[in-house]
Enzyme design. Structure first.
Site, PDB file in Angstrom:
ATOM      1  N   ASP A  80       0.918  -1.128   0.032  1.00 43.00           N
ATOM      2  CA  ASP A  80       0.443   0.177   0.215  1.00 43.00           C
ATOM      3  C   ASP A  80       0.935   1.248  -0.308  1.00 43.00           C
ATOM      4  O   ASP A  80       2.237   0.928   0.599  1.00 43.00           O
ATOM      5  CB  ASP A  80      -0.845   0.269   1.112  1.00 43.00           C
ATOM      6  CG  ASP A  80      -1.970   0.544   1.036  1.00 43.00           C
ATOM      7  OD1 ASP A  80      -2.159   1.494  -0.317  1.00 43.00           O
ATOM      8  OD2 ASP A  80      -2.728   0.817   1.315  1.00 43.00           O
ATOM      9  N   LEU A 107      10.626 -20.254  -5.121  1.00 45.70           N
ATOM     10  CA  LEU A 107      10.016 -19.618  -4.591  1.00 45.70           C
ATOM     11  C   LEU A 107       8.249 -19.432  -5.371  1.00 45.70           C
ATOM     12  O   LEU A 107       8.848 -19.654  -6.690  1.00 45.70           O
ATOM     13  CB  LEU A 107      10.480 -18.216  -5.039  1.00 45.70           C
ATOM     14  CG  LEU A 107       9.628 -16.849  -4.616  1.00 45.70           C
ATOM     15  CD1 LEU A 107       9.877 -16.922  -2.662  1.00 45.70           C
ATOM     16  CD2 LEU A 107      10.358 -15.548  -4.513  1.00 45.70           C
ATOM     17  N   HIS A 159       2.988   3.052  -8.829  1.00 43.97           N
ATOM     18  CA  HIS A 159       2.878   2.331  -9.343  1.00 43.97           C
ATOM     19  C   HIS A 159       3.890   1.309  -9.490  1.00 43.97           C
ATOM     20  O   HIS A 159       4.350   0.180  -9.255  1.00 43.97           O
ATOM     21  CB  HIS A 159       1.982   1.429 -10.452  1.00 43.97           C
ATOM     22  CG  HIS A 159       0.680   2.006  -9.287  1.00 43.97           C
ATOM     23  ND1 HIS A 159       0.176   1.540  -8.149  1.00 43.97           N
ATOM     24  CD2 HIS A 159      -0.564   2.461  -9.487  1.00 43.97           C
ATOM     25  CE1 HIS A 159      -1.085   2.058  -7.539  1.00 43.97           C
ATOM     26  NE2 HIS A 159      -1.750   2.803  -9.069  1.00 43.97           N
TER      27      HIS A 159
HETATM   28  C1  FPP Z   1      -1.324   0.306  -3.656  1.00 42.15           C
HETATM   29  O1  FPP Z   1      -1.234   1.564  -3.441  1.00 42.15           O
HETATM   30  C2  FPP Z   1      -1.404  -0.104  -4.500  1.00 42.15           C
HETATM   31  C3  FPP Z   1      -1.885  -1.080  -5.690  1.00 42.15           C
HETATM   32  C4  FPP Z   1      -3.165  -0.851  -5.817  1.00 42.15           C
HETATM   33  C5  FPP Z   1      -0.987  -1.660  -6.638  1.00 42.15           C
HETATM   34  C6  FPP Z   1      -0.410  -2.581  -6.553  1.00 42.15           C
HETATM   35  C7  FPP Z   1       0.645  -2.563  -7.935  1.00 42.15           C
HETATM   36  C8  FPP Z   1       2.040  -2.846  -7.743  1.00 42.15           C
HETATM   37  C9  FPP Z   1       3.268  -2.762  -7.037  1.00 42.15           C
HETATM   38  C10 FPP Z   1       2.866  -3.342  -9.429  1.00 42.15           C
HETATM   39  C11 FPP Z   1       3.214  -5.072  -9.044  1.00 42.15           C
HETATM   40  C12 FPP Z   1       3.340  -5.122 -10.404  1.00 42.15           C
HETATM   41  C13 FPP Z   1       3.437  -6.391 -10.191  1.00 42.15           C
HETATM   42  C14 FPP Z   1       3.615  -7.119 -11.724  1.00 42.15           C
HETATM   43  C15 FPP Z   1       3.497  -7.377  -9.032  1.00 42.15           C
HETATM   44  P1  FPP Z   1      -2.154   2.887  -3.651  1.00 42.15           P
HETATM   45  O2  FPP Z   1      -2.326   2.968  -5.018  1.00 42.15           O
HETATM   46  O3  FPP Z   1      -3.613   2.329  -3.245  1.00 42.15           O
HETATM   47  O4  FPP Z   1      -1.656   3.865  -2.692  1.00 42.15           O
HETATM   48  P2  FPP Z   1      -2.165   5.028  -1.796  1.00 42.15           P
HETATM   49  O5  FPP Z   1      -3.409   3.848  -0.319  1.00 42.15           O
HETATM   50  O6  FPP Z   1      -1.738   5.207  -1.219  1.00 42.15           O
HETATM   51  O7  FPP Z   1      -2.940   6.009  -2.793  1.00 42.15           O
END
Ligand code: FPP
Length: 229
Positions: free
Chosen positions: A15, A126, A32
């Site tokens: 997050d 893994l 992201h």
């Molecule tokens: C939460 O942060 C994150 C997500 C909803 C997306 C997570 C995806 C990635 C890290 C990319 C991973 C890629 C692969 C291939 C596994 P948020 O957007 O909710 O952050 P915020 O709460 O600060 O708005």
């Protein structure tokens, strides 16, 4: 850090990508992208510490309600990363599996997901499990419906067989970044006895120090599974 008592399975809610980008006046998608680098780092730490299962909450069913631009950006990012990482995954013997409703994904993303699963299915070092279009409650409801359709009365022992990935052991350690203290519909059935670790760091900043801190914290805990020994 003690070499014994390393968790077998770590599950992470990654997050804070949006806030990380916002703090830097960047578009959310840049957050992201930086999150993908953190994913690469964490898979390396898991290999170093011989962790067998890493489950990452990459996209929840609730995430469809985000602005269209962000959803589309995330979808194409996933497809791109999956295709780009194949050689690295094979080299490191990482098996990628999906947890969630893959059938409901846009056709090209579904195709990439099925492709990477097939390409890596015999790799064993893994297990990288990507929770994608996942909802813990709907996993439980679907499992119950499957049992009903088969005319089966479920028990704790048999219920697991109706979940999406019955062979995967329950997580030992759950990590959520960015200071939110919630489970957010992640692995609701599986985390019954999982040790929980929350950290203030935003996901793109998550590094080896925090990873080791989480493992050390886990190692200090006495897991009793409801008993008194
Ligand atoms: C939460 O942060 C994150 C997500 C909803 C997306 C997570 C995806 C990635 C890290 C990319 C991973 C890629 C692969 C291939 C596994 P948020 O957007 O909710 O952050 P915020 O709460 O600060 O708005």
């Amino acid at each position: 850090m003690a070499k014994e008592n390393i968790p077998t399975h770590i599950a992470i809610i990654m997050d804070g990508n949006g806030r990380w980008a916002q703090e830097k006046n960047l578009p959310r998608l840049q957050g992201h992208l930086a999150g993908v680098n953190a994913v690469r780092r964490v898979t390396e730490y898991c290999q170093e510490f011989k962790i067998k299962y890493l489950t990452l909450y990459a996209f929840s069913r609730e995430n469809w309600d985000r602005p269209k631009e962000e959803v589309e950006g995330l979808m194409s990012l996933f497809s791109k990363v999956i295709r780009e990482e194949i050689n690295e995954l094979k080299k490191n013997r990482i098996r990628v599996r999906f947890l969630g409703k893959i059938n409901e994904l846009p056709p090209d993303v579904k195709k990439s997901a099925l492709w990477i699963q097939e390409q890596t299915k015999n790799l064993e070092k893994l297990n990288l499990i990507l929770a994608f279009n996942y909802s813990g409650r709907s996993e439980i409801i679907e499992a119950a419906n499957k049992a009903i359709e088969m005319g089966k009365k479920i028990t704790e022992e048999t219920f697991r067989n109706f979940l999406f990935l019955p062979d995967v052991p329950d997580p030992d350690l759950f990590i959520r970044t960015s200071g939110e203290l919630r489970i957010s519909n992640f692995l609701l059935y599986q985390i019954a006895y999982t040790e929980l670790f929350f950290t203030e760091e935003l996901w793109p900043d998550f590094n080896k120090d925090q990873f080791m801190k989480a493992i050390r914290s886990y190692q200090k805990r006495e897991r009793r599974f409801g008993t008194i020994q």
